[in-house]
Design a protein around this motif. Structure first.
Motif, mmCIF file in Angstrom:
data_model
loop_
_atom_site.group_PDB
_atom_site.id
_atom_site.type_symbol
_atom_site.label_atom_id
_atom_site.label_comp_id
_atom_site.label_asym_id
_atom_site.label_seq_id
_atom_site.Cartn_x
_atom_site.Cartn_y
_atom_site.Cartn_z
ATOM 1 N N ASP A 61 31.296 33.964 36.492
ATOM 2 C CA ASP A 61 32.638 33.391 36.413
ATOM 3 C C ASP A 61 33.603 34.534 36.122
ATOM 4 O O ASP A 61 33.858 34.868 34.968
ATOM 5 N N GLU A 62 34.121 35.134 37.187
ATOM 6 C CA GLU A 62 34.862 36.381 37.021
ATOM 7 C C GLU A 62 36.160 36.193 36.248
ATOM 8 O O GLU A 62 36.763 35.116 36.246
ATOM 9 N N PHE A 63 36.593 37.260 35.591
ATOM 10 C CA PHE A 63 37.890 37.259 34.918
ATOM 11 C C PHE A 63 38.421 38.677 34.824
ATOM 12 O O PHE A 63 37.686 39.655 34.963
ATOM 13 N N ARG A 64 39.720 38.756 34.604
ATOM 14 C CA ARG A 64 40.423 40.039 34.463
ATOM 15 C C ARG A 64 41.406 39.873 33.314
ATOM 16 O O ARG A 64 42.608 39.774 33.490
ATOM 17 N N ARG A 65 40.847 39.826 32.126
ATOM 18 C CA ARG A 65 41.601 39.464 30.928
ATOM 19 C C ARG A 65 42.134 40.679 30.195
ATOM 20 O O ARG A 65 41.640 41.796 30.358
ATOM 21 N N ASP B 145 45.185 36.584 31.756
ATOM 22 C CA ASP B 145 44.079 36.734 32.693
ATOM 23 C C ASP B 145 44.668 36.661 34.094
ATOM 24 O O ASP B 145 45.239 35.632 34.477
ATOM 25 N N ARG C 274 42.819 33.747 36.181
ATOM 26 C CA ARG C 274 43.194 32.383 35.829
ATOM 27 C C ARG C 274 44.698 32.176 35.809
ATOM 28 O O ARG C 274 45.171 31.045 35.813
#
Length: 387
Positions: free
Chosen positions: A273-277, A290, A293
């Motif tokens: 479940d990719e993220f870029r937070r 993020d 999201r």
């Protein structure tokens, strides 16, 4: 606007389509690429050019271009940029703009000679809604002095599988995963902090995409997930877990900036479940967000009050293929700049791209040497070019 392309990949094709949407006069008149993997996408959207040249030199001599778009493998960027500049053509180059320090100093010489305004770069996160809103919060002193940051960029297994099969799997072609994939992030956080990194330390390697973790050995049924993004381009291979790649599949970096701020950064190319937070912590407030999201919030440190709350993902339908809407914003700004440079400026330039690249290179140097690397001598050398 007459455009030529060297390296007709899917990425450069997507960027051009966004340009075409807002500038009907933008036209690709010719290209150079023996195996243009962006052809199908371009044909589906009715902009694949009929004229193909065998060499960039030939195209530059025979076509009067307003813009040369460089989408070739990273290690070829410097050669293609040099040829374009020597012919007096303005350049748009994909990131990373070069792959090592030697190429960086060569580019510095070219920029010194021809001018930094001649080279535009596809470093998109500075164009994002997140960047613009964070810049306002910082300019308004809502966060106070930036003390520390933590951030990440994690990608899905199909994306990691793409890296293991694509030419980007080879450091000699791409410059490495930190440079190829995370130079956006390194540039973005330098913008937020407001100064350069001076020390870096890093750890990482390849522990996920290795033969012993092959799904075939672990009764994993969905083997196709790792080949979902299937582009049969130059130097592509089918192997994923037994790839001949020499890039890492996970890495952490610790960065200290000139003003004392610190960043802990983490990237992994095999998460479900990719993220870029990110979390940006200042003396007066904290911002969290993020890119994947879409959310961005900020709170006051003294009262706990929420002072900013926005979901940009909803506005762009979670359009991750367009860098969360940043592609559209970047192309709009670049189009306005090309049409009227005197009244338009860009939030990021070729020198910013060079600096982010140098930081990524030093992070990898730290990982390999297992040492803390001091960047100040490198910055002195870059500054000697007076760019």
């Amino acid at each position: 606007m007459k455009i030529g392309i060297v390296g007709f990949g899917n990425r450069i094709a997507h960027v051009f389509l966004e340009l075409k949407k807002i500038n009907s006069e933008a036209t690709i008149v010719s290209f150079v690429d023996p195996k243009p993997i962006g052809k199908n996408f371009a044909e589906q959207n009715n902009f694949f050019p009929s004229k193909q040249y065998d060499t960039l030199n030939e195209m530059l001599k025979k076509e009067k271009l307003d813009l040369l778009m460089v989408g070739s493998p990273n290690y070829l960027h410097i050669e293609h940029i040099q040829k374009g500049l020597e012919e007096g053509v303005k350049i748009f180059a994909e990131k990373p703009i070069v792959i090592n320090e030697e190429q960086t100093w060569k580019l510095a010489e070219l920029i010194q000679k021809y001018g930094k305004e001649k080279v535009l770069v596809g470093l998109v996160l500075r164009y994002s809604k997140h960047a613009r809103s964070l810049k306002e919060l910082i300019d308004n002193d809502s966060l106070g002095k930036i003390i520390s940051l933590e951030a990440s960029e994690h990608i899905m297994p199909w994306h990691g599988g793409f890296f293991m099969r694509n030419w980007r799997r080879k450091t000699s072609y791409s410059g490495g995963f930190m440079l190829e994939k995370c130079c956006h992030d390194l540039d973005f956080y330098s913008l937020i902090v407001g100064c350069r990194p001076i020390k870096v330390a890093s750890f990482g390697g390849r522990r996920s995409f290795i033969p012993e973790n092959s799904p075939a050995l672990n009764d994993e049924k969905n083997l196709d997930i790792y080949k979902e993004y299937n582009l049969e381009g130059w130097e592509s291979k089918e192997q994923v877990f037994d790839s001949d790649a020499d890039i890492v599949d996970h890495q952490v970096a610790i960065i200290e900036y000139e003003n004392g701020a610190t960043l802990a950064f983490h990237t992994n190319m095999k998460v479900p479940d990719e993220f870029r937070r990110f979390a940006i912590i200042g003396t007066k407030g904290m911002a969290e967000g993020d890119f994947v999201r879409g959310y961005l919030t900020a709170h006051n440190s003294y009262t706990g009050e929420k002072i900013f709350d926005e979901n940009f993902g909803a506005a762009f339908q979670q359009n991750t293929k367009g860098h969360y809407g940043a592609d559209q914003l970047m192309v709009k700004d670049i189009n306005n700049y090309l049409l009227d440079e005197s009244n338009h400026s860009l939030p990021v330039g070729v020198v910013d791209c060079m600096e982010a690249g140098l930081v990524a290179m030093k992070i990898d140097e730290s990982r390999v040497k297992k040492q803390i690397i001091d960047l100040r001598e490198m910055w002195n050398k870059l500054d000697s070019y007076s760019l």
